[in-house]
Design an enzyme around this catalytic site. Structure first.
Site, short mmCIF file in Angstrom:
data_model
loop_
_atom_site.label_atom_id
_atom_site.label_comp_id
_atom_site.label_asym_id
_atom_site.label_seq_id
_atom_site.Cartn_x
_atom_site.Cartn_y
_atom_site.Cartn_z
N SER A 186 0.94 -1.35 0.03
CA SER A 186 0.02 -0.04 -0.08
C SER A 186 0.81 1.23 -0.02
O SER A 186 1.97 1.24 0.40
CB SER A 186 -0.85 0.04 1.21
N LYS A 211 1.91 -5.37 3.01
CA LYS A 211 3.31 -4.59 3.62
C LYS A 211 2.77 -3.08 3.40
O LYS A 211 2.54 -2.55 2.33
CB LYS A 211 4.28 -4.86 2.43
N VAL A 268 7.20 1.46 -9.54
CA VAL A 268 7.48 0.56 -8.73
C VAL A 268 6.50 -0.71 -9.18
O VAL A 268 6.80 -1.78 -9.17
CB VAL A 268 7.08 0.66 -7.16
N GLU A 292 -3.04 0.23 -9.16
CA GLU A 292 -3.24 1.94 -9.33
C GLU A 292 -2.23 2.56 -9.31
O GLU A 292 -1.74 2.64 -8.30
CB GLU A 292 -4.53 2.18 -8.41
N CYS A 326 -3.81 10.88 -5.51
CA CYS A 326 -3.29 10.52 -7.03
C CYS A 326 -4.04 11.23 -7.91
O CYS A 326 -3.70 11.19 -9.27
CB CYS A 326 -3.69 8.94 -7.26
P1 NAD Z 1 5.43 4.27 -4.02
O1 NAD Z 1 5.33 3.60 -5.28
O2 NAD Z 1 6.92 4.87 -3.60
O3 NAD Z 1 5.27 3.22 -2.79
C1 NAD Z 1 4.12 2.38 -2.60
C2 NAD Z 1 4.42 1.02 -1.97
O4 NAD Z 1 5.36 0.21 -2.67
C3 NAD Z 1 4.94 1.27 -0.55
O5 NAD Z 1 4.51 0.34 0.55
C4 NAD Z 1 6.45 1.23 -0.77
O6 NAD Z 1 7.21 0.64 0.03
C5 NAD Z 1 6.37 0.01 -1.89
N1 NAD Z 1 7.58 -0.51 -2.51
C6 NAD Z 1 8.49 0.48 -3.16
N2 NAD Z 1 9.43 -0.25 -3.84
C7 NAD Z 1 9.03 -1.46 -4.22
C8 NAD Z 1 9.53 -2.59 -4.50
N3 NAD Z 1 10.84 -2.56 -5.44
N4 NAD Z 1 8.88 -3.80 -4.30
C9 NAD Z 1 7.73 -3.80 -3.77
N5 NAD Z 1 7.21 -2.64 -2.95
C10 NAD Z 1 8.01 -1.50 -3.09
O7 NAD Z 1 4.35 5.28 -3.87
P2 NAD Z 1 3.88 6.09 -2.79
O8 NAD Z 1 4.93 7.26 -2.60
O9 NAD Z 1 3.59 5.49 -1.39
O10 NAD Z 1 2.46 6.82 -3.47
C11 NAD Z 1 2.66 7.82 -4.28
C12 NAD Z 1 2.33 7.17 -5.62
O11 NAD Z 1 1.12 6.23 -5.61
C13 NAD Z 1 2.01 8.20 -6.87
O12 NAD Z 1 2.72 8.16 -7.71
C14 NAD Z 1 0.43 8.39 -6.77
O13 NAD Z 1 0.13 8.81 -8.15
C15 NAD Z 1 0.53 6.74 -6.66
N6 NAD Z 1 -1.01 6.51 -6.28
C16 NAD Z 1 -2.06 6.09 -7.03
C17 NAD Z 1 -3.37 5.87 -6.89
C18 NAD Z 1 -4.37 5.46 -7.90
O14 NAD Z 1 -5.54 5.14 -7.23
N7 NAD Z 1 -4.00 5.41 -9.05
C19 NAD Z 1 -3.94 6.04 -5.56
C20 NAD Z 1 -2.92 6.58 -4.61
C21 NAD Z 1 -1.60 6.93 -4.81
#
Ligand code: NAD
Length: 541
Positions: A186, A211, A268, A292, A326
């Site tokens: 998440s 996670k 990611v 998403e 987002c």
């Molecule tokens: P992020 O991708 O940095 O992290 C999301 C999750 O992925 C975190 O729990 C992180 O620890 C985990 N993660 C990171 N690298 C990973 C890997 N290599 N393997 C597995 N897990 C990994 O995103 P964020 O900063 O938490 O959120 C912001 C992003 O989320 C923005 O790009 C936003 O547009 C997007 N978002 C999209 C929606 C949607 O509905 N489309 C909703 C909310 C957020």
């Protein structure tokens, strides 16, 4: 038993107003004080038990980053292995628990979230994710309760869908959960999204390794405790804060990975998709990939629009929760003829926005989530200041105590200026002013100039123009708004999700998402099996 039960018809949880003198305002302020004055240790929750590890990270307030709210234990290989085993172990009993009892656990959880633990979840979201009282209220608890109640209702509708039966046969469809476990990963920005990622597969009878994001641990932990108190059996959801590299090494490649339920950045999701692709020979079944991801959400206005309504959408759409939804508006195409008036109103409205500690209820904005986000936002502001292709109309930043970015508006003089194309994820709106007669060209450009297709909004009163904009922009957004800001989707009303590089568009909070967590078995029963081998047409006469 012996009955076809009906899931209670859901309604959206009403947000409390927190008006001066109200009970809820006093209760929330008391909870904010309590959580600010304590430092808890957040354990992992594996197989229903709290697990404490030595490897811990600080949990802080983004608006006051020296203030420690908690320390959180991290799972390593041993604990991630234990979480997977617990999920596999819990699966058989969970999937065979009668549907009405499985559903009752999540109804109970929704009740705890919107009742007994409402202020705890709200305060934790305010303090650790830097949301104002109202933004925290509509996220946790309202949207989590909505996700749970609507998903139960949609799951029930799915289970009722059965095939036709003709003659002396009876056809049935069994909505089996997936074989193996589901990994939910998440993001930081919505407590509700975290809750949905973990619970939607569980509602469909799956067991989950969850996670959470390292910058949203306090609210996510309290949410996990609500689920346990509601009676979720041990091992059905396992809460394992951990390093993402450990998730890659020890969970994603496990042959029993049945699904990946993700919200976060495009980068990611693509990386995990690649890892799963490279490992495809080793899985017991093709893992379901539901993500998403990022966006570059837009607004296109036409000269016929209602200007004050347009200005409100620009301000609220771009700046609420510091532009970290987002769906947040981050690029706007505005016609030249109305720009002088829009500019004046927009700058005046933006100048009035107060930002700071969300515990002070006069603020509309607080801080961005962490230092990395702060630096990214600063780099776009500094680049615009230095560029002949853009001008910073208002904004700024101050990282001395908290990660504060002031609501910032950049005017781009080239429509392909970098901040018109790249996701920034902060309170920065870039506007481009187009010549009124070039609407067609601008719509085509808006559609194709980024890889994303998450949310978009149009503003116009001329119906022919609205129809044209809708047609030309049809594939540019998964959530499209006419005369409204592109944020604020409500569960059950505007199912949410984007296409192209913005995700698999499986629409969180709808039946479409739940279908991904089930693997249907079609059963045919014949009440009059034939003994014949030859067919009648084979006879000579
Ligand atoms: P992020 O991708 O940095 O992290 C999301 C999750 O992925 C975190 O729990 C992180 O620890 C985990 N993660 C990171 N690298 C990973 C890997 N290599 N393997 C597995 N897990 C990994 O995103 P964020 O900063 O938490 O959120 C912001 C992003 O989320 C923005 O790009 C936003 O547009 C997007 N978002 C999209 C929606 C949607 O509905 N489309 C909703 C909310 C957020």
């Amino acid at each position: 038993m012996n009955s076809n039960f009906t899931i209670p018809t859901p309604g959206n949880e009403a947000a409390l107003n927190y008006l001066p003198g109200s009970f809820e305002r006093a209760a929330l302020k008391a909870e904010l004080k309590k959580q600010s004055e304590q430092q808890i240790v957040i354990p992992l929750i594996i197989d229903g038990k709290e697990v404490f590890t030595e490897n811990r990270i600080p949990v802080v307030m983004p608006h006051n980053y020296r203030h420690l709210l908690a320390t959180c234990c991290l799972a390593g290989k041993t604990e991630l292995d234990a979480a997977k085993e617990a999920a596999i172990e819990a699966k058989s009993a969970w999937e065979s628990l009668a549907w009405e009892h499985r559903a009752a656990i999540f109804q109970q959880a929704a009740c705890l979230i919107s009742g007994k633990y409402r202020f705890q979840l709200n305060a934790a979201t305010m303090l650790n994710q830097s949301k104002t009282a109202y933004q925290a209220e509509i996220d946790a608890p309202c949207e989590i309760a909505d996700f749970l109640r609507y998903n139960l209702f949609f799951a029930d509708q799915i289970y009722r869908q059965q095939p036709l039966s003709v003659g002396e046969t009876w056809n049935r469809m069994v909505y089996r959960p997936l074989e193996g476990f589901v990994l939910a990963v998440s993001p930081f920005n919505f407590t509700a999204i975290a809750g949905n990622l973990a619970t939607a597969p569980a509602i469909m009878g799956n067991t989950v390794v969850w996670k959470p994001a390292s910058t949203a641990l306090l609210s996510n932990y309290y949410l996990m405790r609500c689920l346990m108190e509601a009676g979720l059996p041990a091992g059905v959801i396992n809460f394992v804060p951990s390093k993402s590299t450990d998730i890659s090494k020890y969970v994603i490649r496990d042959p029993r990975l049945a699904g990946f339920h993700f919200t976060g950045s495009t980068q990611v999701f693509r990386q995990v998709w690649r890892e799963i692709g490279e490992n495809i020979e080793n899985y017991h079944a093709y893992p379901r990939l539901v993500g998403e991801t990022g966006g570059k959400d837009y607004l296109v206005a036409h000269a016929s629009c209602d200007i004050p309504a347009l200005v409100s959408a620009l301000v609220r759409g771009a700046f609420e929760f510091q532009g970290q939804k987002c769906s947040a508006l981050s690029r706007a195409f505005l016609p030249q003829s109305i720009w002088p008036q829009v500019k004046q109103l927009l700058l005046a409205a933006t100048a009035k926005l107060q930002y700071g500690d969300p515990a002070d209820f006069t603020h509309l904005l607080a801080a961005v989530i962490d230092e990395q986000a702060f630096k990214k936002n600063v780099s776009y502001i500094e680049a615009a200041k230095a560029s002949p292709e853009a001008e910073v109309l208002c904004g700024g930043y101050d990282g001395s105590k908290g990660w504060f970015i002031a609501p910032t508006i950049i005017q781009a003089y080239q429509k392909d200026y970098v901040s018109m194309r790249e996701e920034i994820f902060g309170p920065i709106l870039t506007v481009y002013i187009y010549e009124d007669e070039k609407l067609d060209e601008i719509l085509a450009y808006c559609d194709t100039s980024t890889p994303y297709a998450l949310t978009g909004a149009i503003f116009a009163r001329d119906r022919a123009v609205i129809a044209q904009m809708e047609k030309q922009l049809m594939h540019s957004a998964g959530n499209f708004y006419i005369n409204d800001k592109p944020t604020g989707a409500v569960v059950g009303q505007q199912p949410f999700g984007g296409a192209r590089a913005s995700g698999t568009n499986d629409k969180a909070g709808s039946a479409l998402n739940l279908y991904r967590w089930t693997s249907v078995c079609s059963i045919k029963e014949n009440f009059a099996p034939t003994a014949q081998i030859d067919y009648p047409y084979m006879a000579e006469k």
